[in-house]
Structures are given as C-alpha cells and as structure tokens.
Design a protein around this motif. Structure first.
Motif, mmCIF file in Angstrom:
data_model
loop_
_atom_site.group_PDB
_atom_site.id
_atom_site.type_symbol
_atom_site.label_atom_id
_atom_site.label_comp_id
_atom_site.label_asym_id
_atom_site.label_seq_id
_atom_site.Cartn_x
_atom_site.Cartn_y
_atom_site.Cartn_z
ATOM 1 N N ALA A 36 14.385 -9.991 -16.945
ATOM 2 C CA ALA A 36 14.322 -9.277 -18.230
ATOM 3 C C ALA A 36 15.095 -10.108 -19.248
ATOM 4 O O ALA A 36 16.237 -10.498 -19.004
ATOM 5 C CB ALA A 36 14.924 -7.889 -18.098
ATOM 6 N N ILE A 37 14.466 -10.372 -20.406
ATOM 7 C CA ILE A 37 15.071 -11.327 -21.345
ATOM 8 C C ILE A 37 15.413 -10.756 -22.715
ATOM 9 O O ILE A 37 15.849 -11.493 -23.584
ATOM 10 C CB ILE A 37 14.149 -12.546 -21.540
ATOM 11 C CG1 ILE A 37 12.791 -12.129 -22.109
ATOM 12 C CG2 ILE A 37 14.004 -13.329 -20.251
ATOM 13 C CD1 ILE A 37 11.979 -13.278 -22.664
ATOM 14 N N THR A 38 15.232 -9.462 -22.932
ATOM 15 C CA THR A 38 15.483 -8.904 -24.256
ATOM 16 C C THR A 38 16.991 -8.784 -24.504
ATOM 17 O O THR A 38 17.662 -7.989 -23.846
ATOM 18 C CB THR A 38 14.790 -7.537 -24.408
ATOM 19 O OG1 THR A 38 13.418 -7.701 -24.052
ATOM 20 C CG2 THR A 38 14.905 -7.016 -25.823
ATOM 21 N N PRO A 39 17.532 -9.580 -25.436
ATOM 22 C CA PRO A 39 18.973 -9.579 -25.690
ATOM 23 C C PRO A 39 19.481 -8.212 -26.163
ATOM 24 O O PRO A 39 18.768 -7.474 -26.849
ATOM 25 C CB PRO A 39 19.151 -10.618 -26.800
ATOM 26 C CG PRO A 39 17.906 -11.426 -26.806
ATOM 27 C CD PRO A 39 16.826 -10.524 -26.305
ATOM 28 N N GLY A 40 20.704 -7.909 -25.789
ATOM 29 C CA GLY A 40 21.365 -6.705 -26.279
ATOM 30 C C GLY A 40 20.949 -5.418 -25.590
ATOM 31 O O GLY A 40 21.303 -4.340 -26.053
ATOM 32 N N THR A 41 20.197 -5.506 -24.498
ATOM 33 C CA THR A 41 19.822 -4.292 -23.767
ATOM 34 C C THR A 41 20.556 -4.262 -22.433
ATOM 35 O O THR A 41 21.035 -5.291 -21.946
ATOM 36 C CB THR A 41 18.296 -4.224 -23.500
ATOM 37 O OG1 THR A 41 17.929 -5.260 -22.582
ATOM 38 C CG2 THR A 41 17.503 -4.357 -24.794
ATOM 39 N N ALA A 42 20.607 -3.078 -21.845
ATOM 40 C CA ALA A 42 21.309 -2.906 -20.570
ATOM 41 C C ALA A 42 20.624 -3.643 -19.418
ATOM 42 O O ALA A 42 21.227 -3.834 -18.366
ATOM 43 C CB ALA A 42 21.415 -1.416 -20.242
ATOM 44 N N VAL A 43 19.388 -4.066 -19.605
ATOM 45 C CA VAL A 43 18.654 -4.704 -18.508
ATOM 46 C C VAL A 43 18.566 -6.227 -18.630
ATOM 47 O O VAL A 43 18.037 -6.891 -17.741
ATOM 48 C CB VAL A 43 17.232 -4.112 -18.355
ATOM 49 C CG1 VAL A 43 17.309 -2.630 -18.021
ATOM 50 C CG2 VAL A 43 16.389 -4.351 -19.590
ATOM 51 N N THR A 44 19.103 -6.785 -19.713
ATOM 52 C CA THR A 44 19.038 -8.231 -19.916
ATOM 53 C C THR A 44 19.636 -8.962 -18.716
ATOM 54 O O THR A 44 20.745 -8.649 -18.282
ATOM 55 C CB THR A 44 19.789 -8.643 -21.194
ATOM 56 O OG1 THR A 44 19.201 -7.957 -22.292
ATOM 57 C CG2 THR A 44 19.718 -10.141 -21.432
ATOM 58 N N GLY A 45 18.875 -9.902 -18.165
ATOM 59 C CA GLY A 45 19.348 -10.684 -17.021
ATOM 60 C C GLY A 45 19.021 -10.080 -15.674
ATOM 61 O O GLY A 45 19.168 -10.749 -14.651
ATOM 62 N N LEU A 46 18.569 -8.822 -15.639
ATOM 63 C CA LEU A 46 18.183 -8.234 -14.356
ATOM 64 C C LEU A 46 16.839 -8.804 -13.928
ATOM 65 O O LEU A 46 16.033 -9.237 -14.748
ATOM 66 C CB LEU A 46 18.112 -6.706 -14.460
ATOM 67 C CG LEU A 46 19.432 -5.994 -14.761
ATOM 68 C CD1 LEU A 46 19.220 -4.475 -14.809
ATOM 69 C CD2 LEU A 46 20.504 -6.359 -13.739
ATOM 70 N N GLU A 47 16.589 -8.801 -12.607
ATOM 71 C CA GLU A 47 15.412 -9.454 -12.058
ATOM 72 C C GLU A 47 14.416 -8.452 -11.481
ATOM 73 O O GLU A 47 14.806 -7.404 -10.951
ATOM 74 C CB GLU A 47 15.834 -10.432 -10.957
ATOM 75 C CG GLU A 47 16.735 -11.541 -11.467
ATOM 76 C CD GLU A 47 17.257 -12.443 -10.365
ATOM 77 O OE1 GLU A 47 16.876 -12.270 -9.187
ATOM 78 O OE2 GLU A 47 18.055 -13.349 -10.681
ATOM 79 N N LEU A 48 13.138 -8.814 -11.570
ATOM 80 C CA LEU A 48 12.080 -8.005 -10.983
ATOM 81 C C LEU A 48 12.321 -7.893 -9.482
ATOM 82 O O LEU A 48 12.572 -8.891 -8.810
ATOM 83 C CB LEU A 48 10.716 -8.665 -11.248
ATOM 84 C CG LEU A 48 9.491 -7.913 -10.754
ATOM 85 C CD1 LEU A 48 9.322 -6.590 -11.494
ATOM 86 C CD2 LEU A 48 8.242 -8.781 -10.937
ATOM 87 N N ALA A 49 12.261 -6.649 -8.979
ATOM 88 C CA ALA A 49 12.601 -6.409 -7.581
ATOM 89 C C ALA A 49 11.768 -5.267 -7.015
ATOM 90 O O ALA A 49 11.043 -4.583 -7.733
ATOM 91 C CB ALA A 49 14.097 -6.069 -7.471
ATOM 92 N N ARG A 50 11.897 -5.095 -5.730
ATOM 93 C CA ARG A 50 11.280 -3.980 -5.016
ATOM 94 C C ARG A 50 12.423 -3.192 -4.388
ATOM 95 O O ARG A 50 13.202 -3.737 -3.606
ATOM 96 C CB ARG A 50 10.324 -4.518 -3.944
ATOM 97 C CG ARG A 50 9.539 -3.480 -3.216
ATOM 98 C CD ARG A 50 8.580 -4.084 -2.181
ATOM 99 N NE ARG A 50 9.277 -4.870 -1.171
ATOM 100 C CZ ARG A 50 9.259 -6.192 -1.087
ATOM 101 N NH1 ARG A 50 8.591 -6.903 -1.959
ATOM 102 N NH2 ARG A 50 9.917 -6.822 -0.137
#
Length: 156
Positions: free
Chosen positions: A23-37
């Motif tokens: 996830a690449i949207t700056p300034g959000t709580a999910v920035t830097g998190l990775e697609l997972a199962r």
C-alpha cells in the motif's frame, strides 16, 4: 497397475522470492503494509505479506504457495466496494494489470470502470481489502483508500 504402497509422494519447492505488493498512499494508516492472506483466508494488508513467486498470467494476480496458486479474485456486490478473495488454484478474475514496479489495476468490465483504488477497512483488528469502484464505504468500520504497488526485485 501399481499398488498404492508403491506410489511416490510429489514434492514441491518454491525457491523464487517475489517482491511484496505494498500500500503506497502516504499519510494513511495502511501505508507500507503488504498484500497478504490472513489465517482465515481473507485478503488483507499486513506488516509482512507474500514472499514467494507472484504470477500475472492471463490477466490474473496469483501468489504461489503449497504447489499451487492463490489467485486474487474480485467478487460481486451492489456496493461500489467489491469483495476480494483468494481462490486456491481457482482463477476467476482475468482483468488485473500489474507487474514489477507497477500500480495494481483492475481493468474495466461491464459493471465498473478501470480502477487502481482499493479500500482497506479495519475489521476485527485486520485491514481487510476491497476493490473500490465508486464512493460507497462499509458502515461501522474505519476505512481508507489506497493504491497497491508491486515492488521490484534486485539481482544479486
């Protein structure tokens, strides 16, 4: 015909490590998190996502695990946020556009236009991921819009 006791067990090894989808949207709580199962099989964003080969075959997006692919599938919904699911060996979605260093995009269909916007919603302490095709959001949960980017691998 061979006796069942004479059959050998197939062994499958994965030796290729793929880049994360992040996830690449700056300034959000999910920035830097990775697609997972998740452990329940849900499509989520997490601190650590896939580390194996990712396939973009036939317009699909799949992660190789347990000698088969988990394919990222787009479900149907009357809402603009479309549920995502992992299909073990079952590719139902053929309109993904993605590749190394690219933004993950769902190409348009008869029910929605091309979009690279995802909706990550905090449900039971997990960031559950949806494809966002409009403006609807689930009620009662915190959601943020984001985009996903496929990382690049470097050669050693």
């Amino acid at each position: 015909m061979a006796d069942a006791s004479e059959r050998t067990t197939a062994i499958c090894f994965v030796v290729v490590h793929g880049p994360p989808i992040t996830a690449i949207t700056p300034g959000t709580a999910v920035t830097g998190l990775e697609l997972a199962r998740s452990s329940t099989g849900a499509v989520t964003l997490a601190d650590s996502g896939f580390e194996t080969l990712i396939s973009y075959n036939n317009g699909g997006l799949g992660e190789f695990a347990f000698c088969a692919y988990y394919w990222l599938n787009i479900g149907t919904s009357t809402h603009s946020y479309k549920p995502l699911s992992w299909g073990y060996g079952d590719q139902e979605t053929f309109n993904w556009s993605a590749g190394s260093g690219q933004i993950v995009t769902a190409l348009g269909t008869s029910t929605y236009s091309t979009t690279s916007t995802f909706l990550a919603c905090n449900e039971s302490d997990s960031w559950v991921l949806y494809l966002q095709t409009g403006n609807d959001v689930p009620s009662g949960v915190t959601c943020v819009e984001t985009q996903l980017e496929v990382g690049t691998t470097t050669t050693i």
